[in-house]
Design a protein around this motif. Structure first.
Motif, PDB file in Angstrom:
ATOM      1  N   TYR A 153      -4.537   3.689  -3.993  1.00 57.34           N
ATOM      2  CA  TYR A 153      -5.705   4.495  -3.660  1.00 57.34           C
ATOM      3  C   TYR A 153      -5.947   5.589  -4.690  1.00 57.34           C
ATOM      4  O   TYR A 153      -5.020   6.256  -5.153  1.00 57.34           O
ATOM      5  N   VAL A 191       0.857  -1.187   0.000  1.00 54.46           N
ATOM      6  CA  VAL A 191       0.000   0.000   0.000  1.00 54.46           C
ATOM      7  C   VAL A 191       0.894   1.238   0.000  1.00 54.46           C
ATOM      8  O   VAL A 191       1.377   1.662   1.055  1.00 54.46           O
ATOM      9  N   ILE A 230      -6.389   5.762   4.497  1.00 51.63           N
ATOM     10  CA  ILE A 230      -5.680   4.723   3.743  1.00 51.63           C
ATOM     11  C   ILE A 230      -5.182   3.630   4.678  1.00 51.63           C
ATOM     12  O   ILE A 230      -5.346   2.428   4.395  1.00 51.63           O
ATOM     13  N   ILE A 274      -2.369  -2.353  -3.364  1.00 52.43           N
ATOM     14  CA  ILE A 274      -3.625  -1.663  -3.088  1.00 52.43           C
ATOM     15  C   ILE A 274      -3.315  -0.184  -3.289  1.00 52.43           C
ATOM     16  O   ILE A 274      -2.682   0.463  -2.447  1.00 52.43           O
ATOM     17  N   TYR A 292     -12.612  -2.795  -6.055  1.00 49.84           N
ATOM     18  CA  TYR A 292     -12.297  -1.844  -4.992  1.00 49.84           C
ATOM     19  C   TYR A 292     -12.387  -2.558  -3.650  1.00 49.84           C
ATOM     20  O   TYR A 292     -13.361  -3.266  -3.365  1.00 49.84           O
ATOM     21  N   LEU A 293     -11.389  -2.376  -2.834  1.00 46.30           N
ATOM     22  CA  LEU A 293     -11.313  -3.051  -1.547  1.00 46.30           C
ATOM     23  C   LEU A 293     -12.539  -2.736  -0.685  1.00 46.30           C
ATOM     24  O   LEU A 293     -12.806  -1.573  -0.366  1.00 46.30           O
ATOM     25  N   LYS A 353     -10.642   5.258  -2.807  1.00 48.71           N
ATOM     26  CA  LYS A 353     -10.967   3.830  -2.844  1.00 48.71           C
ATOM     27  C   LYS A 353      -9.693   3.033  -3.107  1.00 48.71           C
ATOM     28  O   LYS A 353      -8.855   3.418  -3.916  1.00 48.71           O
ATOM     29  N   GLY A 354      -9.574   1.889  -2.441  1.00 46.80           N
ATOM     30  CA  GLY A 354      -8.436   1.016  -2.622  1.00 46.80           C
ATOM     31  C   GLY A 354      -8.610   0.147  -3.859  1.00 46.80           C
ATOM     32  O   GLY A 354      -9.554  -0.629  -3.956  1.00 46.80           O
ATOM     33  N   ASP A 402      -8.400   1.767   6.050  1.00 40.65           N
ATOM     34  CA  ASP A 402      -9.156   1.049   5.029  1.00 40.65           C
ATOM     35  C   ASP A 402      -8.376  -0.137   4.465  1.00 40.65           C
ATOM     36  O   ASP A 402      -8.950  -1.188   4.173  1.00 40.65           O
ATOM     37  N   SER A 403      -7.068   0.014   4.306  1.00 47.55           N
ATOM     38  CA  SER A 403      -6.256  -1.042   3.707  1.00 47.55           C
ATOM     39  C   SER A 403      -6.014  -2.213   4.644  1.00 47.55           C
ATOM     40  O   SER A 403      -5.684  -3.311   4.196  1.00 47.55           O
TER      41      SER A 403
END
Length: 492
Positions: free
Chosen positions: A158, A71, A85, A156, A358-359, A167-168, A88-89
């Protein structure tokens, strides 16, 4: 999957990467990355504080070698974006240096890459310290690490988050490999090349193309630290052959006669991340002797369309679909748009480089694809009968509907930039009670230029309905780290 190519015996002791004057050999890179990979072996995902440094490259290679999603974390990201980030990741480790200071409740434990350098001569600079059998064996262990199957997630990445929280984007190892191999074929990119750029290491351009590309192809990389004309000129004199840049970089080089002259020795100049204005293309061709290669891609698709090293390079065009890539245009009603070189439509793509979703956002993922599996890019393009692509702009900001006409903002911007006193230009549609939208331009120009001068100039070169109804003369345009104009920040 051997995404990175691995250390090759015929390259032992040779420089692989130079960043701002610091050099690392291939054995040094892989030995150092193995030491880092062993520290993060149990990580679910690793965030990398992606400064322009050798440590960032080692951290990325370590994550990929260990089969752990990487990431990239922009070093200039604000606290809210950074926290989003990291949260979310699901990153469980943060790779940086002993000087990295990032605070917050969602910051994972720091792994200081600079403290994990193997003893001895990890940078491989001294010819007296040539790698021995043990060094070779240790570096070759990278390909044996678990979790490196083709379908696993490599990155991943962003998005910019212009329409909400970033969004990842899940990019597989197979997608990266397919994209790099296609570009190597299109650009005649080989291990004898020396790749030069000074781009950020947290985007597709600077990181995937600019770092993983040289590692996979086997070519040397020289990262200039900052992408200044002088740095590019010095790299050209030192044997650089394949140069990457964004339009801002190329524009500055055209204004530096010494730097432009030095680049005549290069093999290929490549422009991306934002549209290259036609006047800059023409100045670059005149001052360096090179007609630059333009290409098109997105975070979600990597690079899908490009001009070729052995083909004609037309200003304003991004070339043809790469091997394995299919494209099509559709109208607002979903009906096919003809490839007649005139009619714009939304570009849809089918390619082995397209992301896996998207993750944690299945609805957003579903909305990004058509019922038959094509990715909706959101970009407006025109395709000529021979398949050459020209990007008009984003459907959300660059397709202007004025007085019953559909107008591409990019075409008007290029017309403005052809004026000798205009340095920068951005065009948007602004709500208008009679026209629906009126063509509105924001222009950075030399002193003494009047708004009417620019309106009349565009009307002389384009259809009258495409001329700006309003021109704002401004001191600067809002841009992101890659040099793209952020049109959502232009006053309406």
């Amino acid at each position: 999957m051997d995404l990175l190519g691995g250390p090759r015996r015929d390259q032992l002791g040779q420089p692989a990467i130079t960043v701002a004057g610091r050099t690392l050999s291939r054995p040094g890179l892989y030995a150092w990355s193995v030491a880092v990979a062993e520290e993060i072996r149990d990580a679910r995902a690793v965030a990398v504080h992606a400064t322009a440094s050798l440590e960032t490259i080692v951290a990325v290679v370590a994550g990929l070698s260990a089969g752990i999603p990487v990431v990239p974390l922009p070093p200039d990201s604000g606290p809210d974006e950074r926290a989003h980030i990291l949260r979310d990741s699901g990153a469980t480790h943060l790779l940086g240096t002993s000087d990295t200071v990032i605070e917050g409740p969602d910051v994972p434990p720091l792994v200081a890459v600079d403290r994990l350098r193997p003893p001895g001569n990890p940078e491989g600079l001294s010819s007296a310290a040539a790698p021995g059998r043990a060094d070779v064996a240790r570096t070759e262990r990278t390909s044996a690490l678990p979790g490196t199957d083709a379908g696993s997630t490599a990155f991943i990445l962003y998005t910019s988050g212009t329409t909400g929280a970033p969004k990842g984007v899940l990019i597989s190892r197979a997608a990266v490999a397919a994209g790099l191999d296609a570009l190597a074929e299109a650009w005649e990119w080989t291990s004898s090349d020396v790749v030069v750029h000074g781009l950020p290491l947290f985007h597709v351009h600077g990181l995937v193309l600019g770092v993983l590309g040289p590692l996979r192809v086997g070519s040397r990389l020289v990262h200039t630290g900052r992408p200044t004309p002088q740095a590019y000129a010095d790299a050209a004199r030192a044997g650089g052959t394949l140069f990457f840049g964004v339009p801002t970089v190329w524009s500055r080089i055209t204004r530096d006669a010494e730097a432009a002259s030095a680049l005549r020795s290069a093999r290929l100049l490549v422009s991306g991340s934002a549209p290259l204005p036609v006047p800059v293309f023409e100045r670059l061709a005149e001052s360096t002797g090179h007609r630059p290669v333009e290409r098109y891609g997105m975070t979600e698709t990597l690079i899908t369309v490009s001009a070729r090293a052995d083909g004609e390079r037309v200003p304003g065009s991004v070339g043809f679909p790469l091997p394995g890539v299919r494209t099509r245009l559709v109208g607002e009603d979903g009906a096919p748009v003809p490839s007649d070189g005139e009619t714009p439509g939304e570009l849809e793509v089918s390619a082995p480089t397209v992301f896996d979703g998207y993750l944690g956002r299945p609805e957003a993922t579903s909305e990004s694809f058509t019922a038959d599996g094509w990715f909706r890019t959101g970009d407006i393009a025109v395709i000529s009968p021979d398949g050459r692509h020209r990007i008009v702009g984003r459907a959300s900001t660059d397709l202007i509907k004025s007085g019953g006409y559909r107008i591409g903002a990019g075409e008007v911007e290029n017309a403005l930039l052809a004026h000798p006193s205009v340095r920068e230009a951005a065009v948007i549609g602004v709500a208008h009670e009679d026209l629906g939208e009126q063509v509105t331009a924001f222009v950075v120009a030399d002193e003494g230029v009047r708004e009417k001068d620019l309106t009349d100039f565009v009307a002389e070169h384009l259809s009258a309905h495409k001329r700006p109804r309003v021109v704002h003369l401004v001191e600067s345009l809002p841009r992101n780290a890659m040099g793209k104009v952020v049109k959502t920040q232009l006053p309406r």
